[in-house]
Design a protein around this motif. Structure first.
Motif, PDB file in Angstrom:
ATOM      1  N   VAL A  74       0.701  -1.123   0.089  1.00  0.00           N
ATOM      2  CA  VAL A  74       0.032  -0.006   0.077  1.00  0.00           C
ATOM      3  C   VAL A  74       0.874   1.140   0.036  1.00  0.00           C
ATOM      4  N   ALA A  75       0.998   2.022  -1.276  1.00  0.00           N
ATOM      5  CA  ALA A  75       1.700   3.118  -1.277  1.00  0.00           C
ATOM      6  C   ALA A  75       1.726   4.253  -0.175  1.00  0.00           C
ATOM      7  N   SER A  76       0.342   4.313   0.270  1.00  0.00           N
ATOM      8  CA  SER A  76       0.094   5.379   1.456  1.00  0.00           C
ATOM      9  C   SER A  76       0.384   4.940   2.657  1.00  0.00           C
ATOM     10  N   LEU A  77       0.623   3.628   3.092  1.00  0.00           N
ATOM     11  CA  LEU A  77       1.193   3.335   4.327  1.00  0.00           C
ATOM     12  C   LEU A  77       2.826   3.230   4.229  1.00  0.00           C
ATOM     13  N   MET A  78       3.468   3.226   3.114  1.00  0.00           N
ATOM     14  CA  MET A  78       5.121   3.356   2.867  1.00  0.00           C
ATOM     15  C   MET A  78       5.390   4.860   2.777  1.00  0.00           C
ATOM     16  N   GLU A  79       6.495   5.015   3.620  1.00  0.00           N
ATOM     17  CA  GLU A  79       7.006   6.340   4.136  1.00  0.00           C
ATOM     18  C   GLU A  79       7.575   7.007   2.795  1.00  0.00           C
ATOM     19  N   ASN A  80       7.517   8.295   2.726  1.00  0.00           N
ATOM     20  CA  ASN A  80       8.145   8.599   1.590  1.00  0.00           C
ATOM     21  C   ASN A  80       9.658   9.134   1.817  1.00  0.00           C
ATOM     22  N   VAL A  81      10.470   9.149   1.143  1.00  0.00           N
ATOM     23  CA  VAL A  81      11.943   9.348   1.395  1.00  0.00           C
ATOM     24  C   VAL A  81      12.327  10.716   0.524  1.00  0.00           C
ATOM     25  N   GLU A  82      12.899  11.550   1.390  1.00  0.00           N
ATOM     26  CA  GLU A  82      13.076  13.016   0.822  1.00  0.00           C
ATOM     27  C   GLU A  82      13.875  13.023  -0.258  1.00  0.00           C
ATOM     28  N   ASP A  83      14.949  12.200  -0.422  1.00  0.00           N
ATOM     29  CA  ASP A  83      15.770  12.236  -1.669  1.00  0.00           C
ATOM     30  C   ASP A  83      15.469  11.402  -2.719  1.00  0.00           C
ATOM     31  N   ASP A  84      14.377  10.817  -2.717  1.00  0.00           N
ATOM     32  CA  ASP A  84      13.558  10.030  -3.530  1.00  0.00           C
ATOM     33  C   ASP A  84      12.308  10.391  -4.348  1.00  0.00           C
ATOM     34  N   PRO A  85      12.141  11.667  -4.939  1.00  0.00           N
ATOM     35  CA  PRO A  85      10.955  12.266  -5.380  1.00  0.00           C
ATOM     36  C   PRO A  85      10.168  11.421  -6.372  1.00  0.00           C
ATOM     37  N   GLN A  86      10.809  10.261  -7.252  1.00  0.00           N
ATOM     38  CA  GLN A  86      10.225   9.421  -7.914  1.00  0.00           C
ATOM     39  C   GLN A  86       9.603   8.292  -7.299  1.00  0.00           C
ATOM     40  N   HIS A  87       9.851   8.206  -5.791  1.00  0.00           N
ATOM     41  CA  HIS A  87       9.320   7.302  -5.063  1.00  0.00           C
ATOM     42  C   HIS A  87       9.762   5.778  -5.434  1.00  0.00           C
ATOM     43  N   THR A  88      10.956   5.701  -6.061  1.00  0.00           N
ATOM     44  CA  THR A  88      11.449   4.101  -6.637  1.00  0.00           C
ATOM     45  C   THR A  88      11.430   3.131  -5.398  1.00  0.00           C
ATOM     46  N   HIS A  89      11.605   3.514  -4.111  1.00  0.00           N
ATOM     47  CA  HIS A  89      11.443   2.628  -3.040  1.00  0.00           C
ATOM     48  C   HIS A  89      10.263   1.973  -2.935  1.00  0.00           C
ATOM     49  N   LYS A  90       9.134   2.816  -3.330  1.00  0.00           N
ATOM     50  CA  LYS A  90       7.651   2.347  -3.293  1.00  0.00           C
ATOM     51  C   LYS A  90       7.526   1.618  -4.421  1.00  0.00           C
ATOM     52  N   LYS A  91       8.022   1.793  -5.766  1.00  0.00           N
ATOM     53  CA  LYS A  91       7.704   1.178  -6.993  1.00  0.00           C
ATOM     54  C   LYS A  91       8.447  -0.135  -7.066  1.00  0.00           C
ATOM     55  N   ARG A  92       9.617  -0.261  -6.237  1.00  0.00           N
ATOM     56  CA  ARG A  92      10.211  -1.668  -6.325  1.00  0.00           C
ATOM     57  C   ARG A  92       9.276  -2.711  -5.650  1.00  0.00           C
ATOM     58  N   HIS A  93       8.174  -2.318  -4.763  1.00  0.00           N
ATOM     59  CA  HIS A  93       7.220  -3.138  -4.373  1.00  0.00           C
ATOM     60  C   HIS A  93       6.027  -3.223  -5.437  1.00  0.00           C
ATOM     61  N   ILE A  94       5.337  -2.080  -5.506  1.00  0.00           N
ATOM     62  CA  ILE A  94       4.047  -2.098  -6.254  1.00  0.00           C
ATOM     63  C   ILE A  94       4.414  -2.161  -7.659  1.00  0.00           C
ATOM     64  N   GLY A  95       5.371  -1.585  -8.277  1.00  0.00           N
ATOM     65  CA  GLY A  95       5.821  -1.963  -9.404  1.00  0.00           C
ATOM     66  C   GLY A  95       5.923  -3.246 -10.129  1.00  0.00           C
ATOM     67  N   ASN A  96       5.990  -4.160  -9.230  1.00  0.00           N
ATOM     68  CA  ASN A  96       6.236  -5.690  -9.357  1.00  0.00           C
ATOM     69  C   ASN A  96       5.101  -6.425  -8.944  1.00  0.00           C
ATOM     70  N   ASP A  97       4.006  -5.741  -8.958  1.00  0.00           N
ATOM     71  CA  ASP A  97       2.825  -6.305  -8.420  1.00  0.00           C
ATOM     72  C   ASP A  97       1.919  -6.505  -9.725  1.00  0.00           C
ATOM     73  N   LEU A  98       1.293  -7.716 -10.010  1.00  0.00           N
ATOM     74  CA  LEU A  98       0.478  -8.078 -11.207  1.00  0.00           C
ATOM     75  C   LEU A  98      -0.660  -7.250 -11.202  1.00  0.00           C
ATOM     76  N   VAL A  99      -1.363  -7.263  -9.828  1.00  0.00           N
ATOM     77  CA  VAL A  99      -2.890  -6.705  -9.815  1.00  0.00           C
ATOM     78  C   VAL A  99      -2.420  -5.211  -8.996  1.00  0.00           C
ATOM     79  N   HIS A 100      -3.102  -4.112  -9.538  1.00  0.00           N
ATOM     80  CA  HIS A 100      -3.263  -2.834  -8.603  1.00  0.00           C
ATOM     81  C   HIS A 100      -4.511  -2.618  -8.314  1.00  0.00           C
TER      82      HIS A 100
END
Length: 181
Positions: A74-100
């Motif tokens: 859940v993107a909204s439960l994951m914390e934002n990282v200040e030096d990651d404006p593209q949120h790649t740390h969130k996309k490494r999980h959500i981006g690999n999910d087959l269903v959104h």
């Protein structure tokens, strides 16, 4: 993966950046999917790749029953990282999910299938509030996904006493009553 789209949001960065900017109705929706738990509460708990020490956020959404356990990224439960404006740390999980699952409060009620870039997200279940107690649902599929079930690329309006009750399929409309969520 679960995404929240607030009013006026259209970009991947805006949507993945949602943490504090979520509605009460969306939080009730999450509670209907599962239980929000602290990731460090049980060392044996399956976390679906989320970091047990909290680098992905202190909580996760998990559905458990007597047979299975499902972890939602859940993107909204994951914390934002200040030096990651593209949120790649969130996309490494959500981006690999087959269903959104996309809960959208955008004015149009629509969600473009290519909003979140990547090779996955082949099926999107877009949920939008219709009125105070009802949500509409649209299933969107990547063209590479073969037909499955009665809900491929249709709009549904869900109503009744439970989120699983289906009114009709022939009109491609179903309604869910979320008054009890």
């Amino acid at each position: 993966g679960v995404l929240y789209v607030a009013r006026g949001q259209t970009t991947e960065e805006e949507i993945l950046g949602n943490t504090d900017l979520v509605s009460l109705r969306y939080m009730k929706f999450l509670q209907g999917l599962g239980e929000i738990v602290r990731v460090n509460e049980d060392p044996d708990m399956y976390l679906g790749g989320l970091d047990r020490f909290g680098s992905d956020g202190p909580t996760a959404l998990i559905h458990r029953d007597g047979v299975s356990e499902t972890v939602f990224h859940v993107a909204s439960l994951m914390e934002n990282v200040e030096d990651d404006p593209q949120h790649t740390h969130k996309k490494r999980h959500i981006g690999n999910d087959l269903v959104h699952i996309v809960y959208t409060e955008h004015e149009s009620g629509l969600y473009a299938r290519n909003t979140l870039s990547g090779d996955f997200g082949l099926v999107q279940i877009v949920v939008r509030p219709v009125d105070e107690h009802c949500c509409g649902v649209r299933v969107q599929c990547d063209p590479r996904v073969p037909d499955f079930g009665p809900l491929r690329a249709v709009d549904l309006d869900l109503h009744g006493g439970s989120a699983l009750s289906v009114a009709t399929f022939d009109t491609q409309t179903v309604i869910v009553n979320d008054a009890h969520l």
